[in-house]
Design an enzyme around this catalytic site. Structure first.
Site, PDB file in Angstrom:
ATOM      1  N   GLU A 176      41.327  38.074  31.737  1.00  0.00           N
ATOM      2  CA  GLU A 176      41.529  37.311  32.828  1.00  0.00           C
ATOM      3  C   GLU A 176      42.710  36.316  32.782  1.00  0.00           C
ATOM      4  O   GLU A 176      43.204  35.990  31.442  1.00  0.00           O
ATOM      5  CB  GLU A 176      40.189  36.226  32.637  1.00  0.00           C
ATOM      6  CG  GLU A 176      39.504  35.998  34.024  1.00  0.00           C
ATOM      7  CD  GLU A 176      39.091  37.300  34.689  1.00  0.00           C
ATOM      8  OE1 GLU A 176      39.906  37.437  35.726  1.00  0.00           O
ATOM      9  OE2 GLU A 176      38.041  37.741  34.565  1.00  0.00           O
ATOM     10  N   HIS A 177      43.271  36.191  33.899  1.00  0.00           N
ATOM     11  CA  HIS A 177      44.513  35.408  33.834  1.00  0.00           C
ATOM     12  C   HIS A 177      45.736  35.994  33.150  1.00  0.00           C
ATOM     13  O   HIS A 177      46.808  35.101  32.933  1.00  0.00           O
ATOM     14  CB  HIS A 177      44.254  33.943  33.531  1.00  0.00           C
ATOM     15  CG  HIS A 177      43.393  33.146  34.412  1.00  0.00           C
ATOM     16  ND1 HIS A 177      44.032  32.265  35.583  1.00  0.00           N
ATOM     17  CD2 HIS A 177      42.061  32.728  34.245  1.00  0.00           C
ATOM     18  CE1 HIS A 177      42.993  31.621  36.244  1.00  0.00           C
ATOM     19  NE2 HIS A 177      41.824  32.142  35.501  1.00  0.00           N
ATOM     20  N   SER A 206      35.361  40.412  44.790  1.00  0.00           N
ATOM     21  CA  SER A 206      36.671  40.637  45.531  1.00  0.00           C
ATOM     22  C   SER A 206      36.305  41.646  46.865  1.00  0.00           C
ATOM     23  O   SER A 206      36.987  42.736  47.208  1.00  0.00           O
ATOM     24  CB  SER A 206      37.774  41.487  44.957  1.00  0.00           C
ATOM     25  OG  SER A 206      39.239  41.267  45.387  1.00  0.00           O
ATOM     26  N   ASP A 234      42.794  43.497  41.989  1.00  0.00           N
ATOM     27  CA  ASP A 234      41.741  43.768  43.112  1.00  0.00           C
ATOM     28  C   ASP A 234      41.836  44.862  43.934  1.00  0.00           C
ATOM     29  O   ASP A 234      41.142  45.979  43.890  1.00  0.00           O
ATOM     30  CB  ASP A 234      41.300  42.590  43.672  1.00  0.00           C
ATOM     31  CG  ASP A 234      40.969  41.204  42.991  1.00  0.00           C
ATOM     32  OD1 ASP A 234      40.708  41.628  41.886  1.00  0.00           O
ATOM     33  OD2 ASP A 234      40.875  40.295  43.503  1.00  0.00           O
ATOM     34  N   ASP A 272      47.034  38.819  34.860  1.00  0.00           N
ATOM     35  CA  ASP A 272      47.756  39.705  35.499  1.00  0.00           C
ATOM     36  C   ASP A 272      48.965  38.961  36.058  1.00  0.00           C
ATOM     37  O   ASP A 272      50.048  39.508  36.082  1.00  0.00           O
ATOM     38  CB  ASP A 272      46.855  40.004  36.964  1.00  0.00           C
ATOM     39  CG  ASP A 272      46.332  38.881  37.461  1.00  0.00           C
ATOM     40  OD1 ASP A 272      46.341  37.779  36.938  1.00  0.00           O
ATOM     41  OD2 ASP A 272      45.687  38.781  38.426  1.00  0.00           O
ATOM     42  N   GLU A 316      47.153  40.094  51.674  1.00  0.00           N
ATOM     43  CA  GLU A 316      46.630  38.911  51.434  1.00  0.00           C
ATOM     44  C   GLU A 316      47.656  37.951  51.267  1.00  0.00           C
ATOM     45  O   GLU A 316      47.190  36.854  51.653  1.00  0.00           O
ATOM     46  CB  GLU A 316      45.966  39.128  49.949  1.00  0.00           C
ATOM     47  CG  GLU A 316      44.809  38.174  49.536  1.00  0.00           C
ATOM     48  CD  GLU A 316      43.717  38.532  49.796  1.00  0.00           C
ATOM     49  OE1 GLU A 316      42.653  37.637  49.858  1.00  0.00           O
ATOM     50  OE2 GLU A 316      43.160  39.770  49.863  1.00  0.00           O
TER      51      GLU A 316
END
Length: 386
Positions: free
Chosen positions: A35-36, A126, A172, A38, A160
Site C-alpha cells: 500500500e502506498h 476500484s 487498479d 505504487d 482517470e
C-alpha cells in the site's frame, strides 16, 4: 459471473436501443499487500475479484454516442469527435476512454452502451477502474482496434487523470484487465514488469469488512504523504547518493541521511521501504503455499500504515484489532488510500459467518456504524460475456 445481472442488462439494452448487444465485463480488485508503494515506484500485489462492471454495447453507423447507466437510471448523449467532461459524474469514465482512443489515433464510430455492475461503490474495490477498463475492452473488441491489454490499463489510468481528475497509479486498471483466476499479480510499478503469484486459499477465503466511513482527510493527506516521500528522496540525493525514488533507497540510507533531519519524513519513508520488503517476502511465501507468513506480513503492513504512515483511522484499527488474536484469521490490514474503506482479511471459510455476525454487533456498539462484509473470490480480468 452475475448471470441475472447479465440477462437483465441485455434485455434492457434491447428494449432501449432496439438491437441485441455484445456484453463485456471488467472486475474490481483487491490489493493483498503493498500500500502506498505504487507512486514510490515500488511493488503491489493486486488481484481481480468476482465483482465486476458489465457493459452492453452495439456499434452505430453515425458518430453519435448514446449512454445509459442502469444504476443512476440516467442517459447521456455525445459525439465521438467532440467528447468532453460533463457535470454528471458517471459518463466521464466512458467519455474519457473515447477521448484517449481519439488522442492515440484509434478510429471508432458511434455506439450505444448501457452500464451496470455489482462492484460495491465506496468499498475500495476500484469500481471506477472497472468501468474504464470494461469500456476500453468493449470498444477494442467491437471496433477491432487491436489494442494490447497493457495499453487498455494505461487508457484507464489516463481517463482517470484527464476526465475524472484523480491522479491514480496504474495498479487498479492493471489488475482489472490483467487478472488471472486463482492468482495475484506481483506488479513492479517502475517498469510495469509483472508475474502471476499463486493464491491457493486451502480452506480460507478473502473477507472484506467495510467500515462504511470515508473521512475527509483522505485526499489532502494523500498529497501530503506523496510530498513527504519526495522529501525523503531529496534528503538522500543531497547526501550525494543518486536515487530517483524510494525504490532506490535502503533503511541504512534513511537512518543515516533522513532520520537526523526530519523524524516525520523518516517514518513515512521507513514504512514504504519496509512495505516493499514485506511484499517480496509474502510473494516468496505464496510460491510455497504458505498463507501463514502472508498473514503475518499483512498485520505488519497494517501496523506500519497506522503508526508510521498514519493513514488509518479508529474504525479500521478497531476491525484489525478485533481479529488479531483470532485463530481463524491468518491476517488482516486496512486496504486502499486510508481513512476509511475496507479491511482485507484471510479467514477460515467455515468461520466467516460467525465472525461477521459477532463483529457487526461489536462494531455497531463501538462506532455507531453498520458493518458490511464481502467474500472476494479471485477471478480473471476483462473478458467478453456474450
Amino acid at each position: 459471473m452475475n448471470n441475472a445481472l447479465i440477462q437483465s442488462l441485455g434485455q434492457k439494452f434491447e428494449q432501449r436501443f432496439g438491437t441485441k448487444p455484445r456484453i463485456f465485463r471488467s472486475p474490481g480488485r483487491v490489493n493483498i499487500i503493498g500500500e502506498h508503494t505504487d507512486y514510490n515506484h515500488g511493488f503491489v500485489l493486486p488481484a481481480a475479484v468476482d465483482k465486476a462492471i458489465y457493459v452492453g454495447i452495439s456499434p452505430r453507423e453515425d458518430e453519435q454516442i448514446f449512454l445509459y447507466s442502469e444504476e443512476f437510471s440516467e442517459g447521456h448523449k455525445a459525439e465521438v469527435a467532440t467528447v468532453a467532461p460533463t457535470d454528471k459524474h458517471w459518463p466521464n469514465y466512458i467519455l474519457g476512454v473515447v477521448d484517449q482512443l481519439n488522442k492515440r489515433g484509434y478510429k471508432i464510430k458511434g455506439f450505444n452502451l448501457n452500464l451496470d455492475g455489482d462492484v460495491p461503490v465506496g468499498a475500495g474495490l476500484s469500481s471506477s477502474a472497472a468501468v474504464e477498463c470494461a469500456v476500453a475492452f468493449a470498444l477494442n473488441e467491437v471496433f477491432n482496434l487491436g489494442i494490447e491489454r497493457k495499453e487498455i490499463a494505461e487508457i484507464g489510468q489516463k481517463t482517470e487523470h484527464t476526465f475524472a481528475g484523480v491522479m491514480v497509479g496504474i495498479m487498479d486498471p492493471f489488475a482489472s484487465v490483467m487478472g488471472k483466476k486463482g492468482h495475484a499479480i506481483k506488479l513492479d510499478c517502475e517498469s510495469l514488469a509483472f508475474e502471476y503469484v499463486p493464491l491457493e486459499m486451502k480452506g480460507y477465503k478473502i473477507l472484506l469488512l467495510n467500515t462504511n466511513v470515508k473521512h475527509s482527510l483522505a485526499s489532502s493527506e494523500y498529497n501530503t504523504r506523496r510530498a513527504e516521500c519526495a522529501e525523503g528522496v531529496k534528503l538522500v540525493n543531497e547526501a550525494g547518493i543518486e536515487a530517483e525514488s524510494l525504490r532506490n533507497v535502503t533503511m541504512e540510507m534513511l537512518d543515516k541521511y533522513v532520520k537526523p533531519k526530519n523524524e516525520t519524513v523518516y517514518r513515512r519513508c521507513k514504512f514504504v521501504v519496509q512495505e516493499n520488503e514485506r511484499l517480496l517476502t509474502a510473494c516468496e511465501a505464496l510460491q510455497r503455499g504458505d498463507l501463514k507468513t502472508l498473514g503475518k506480513k499483512m498485520y505488519g503492513s497494517h501496523d506500519g500504515l497506522s503508526k508510521e504512515y498514519e493513514v488509518s483511522c479508529k474504525e479500521l484499527d478497531f476491525l484489525v484489532e478485533a481479529v488479531r488474536n483470532n485463530p481463524d484469521v491468518l491476517g488482516a490490514r486496512m486496504m486502499g488510500g486510508g481513512f476509511g474503506g475496507c479491511t482485507i482479511n484471510i479467514v477460515k471459510e467455515e468461520a466467516i459467518d460467525g465472525l461477521v455476525n459477532n463483529l457487526q454487533g461489536k462494531y455497531k456498539e463501538a462506532m455507531g456504524l453498520d458493518l458490511t462484509a464481502y467474500v472476494a473470490v479471485i477471478e480473471d480480468g476483462s473478458s467478453a460475456v456474450q
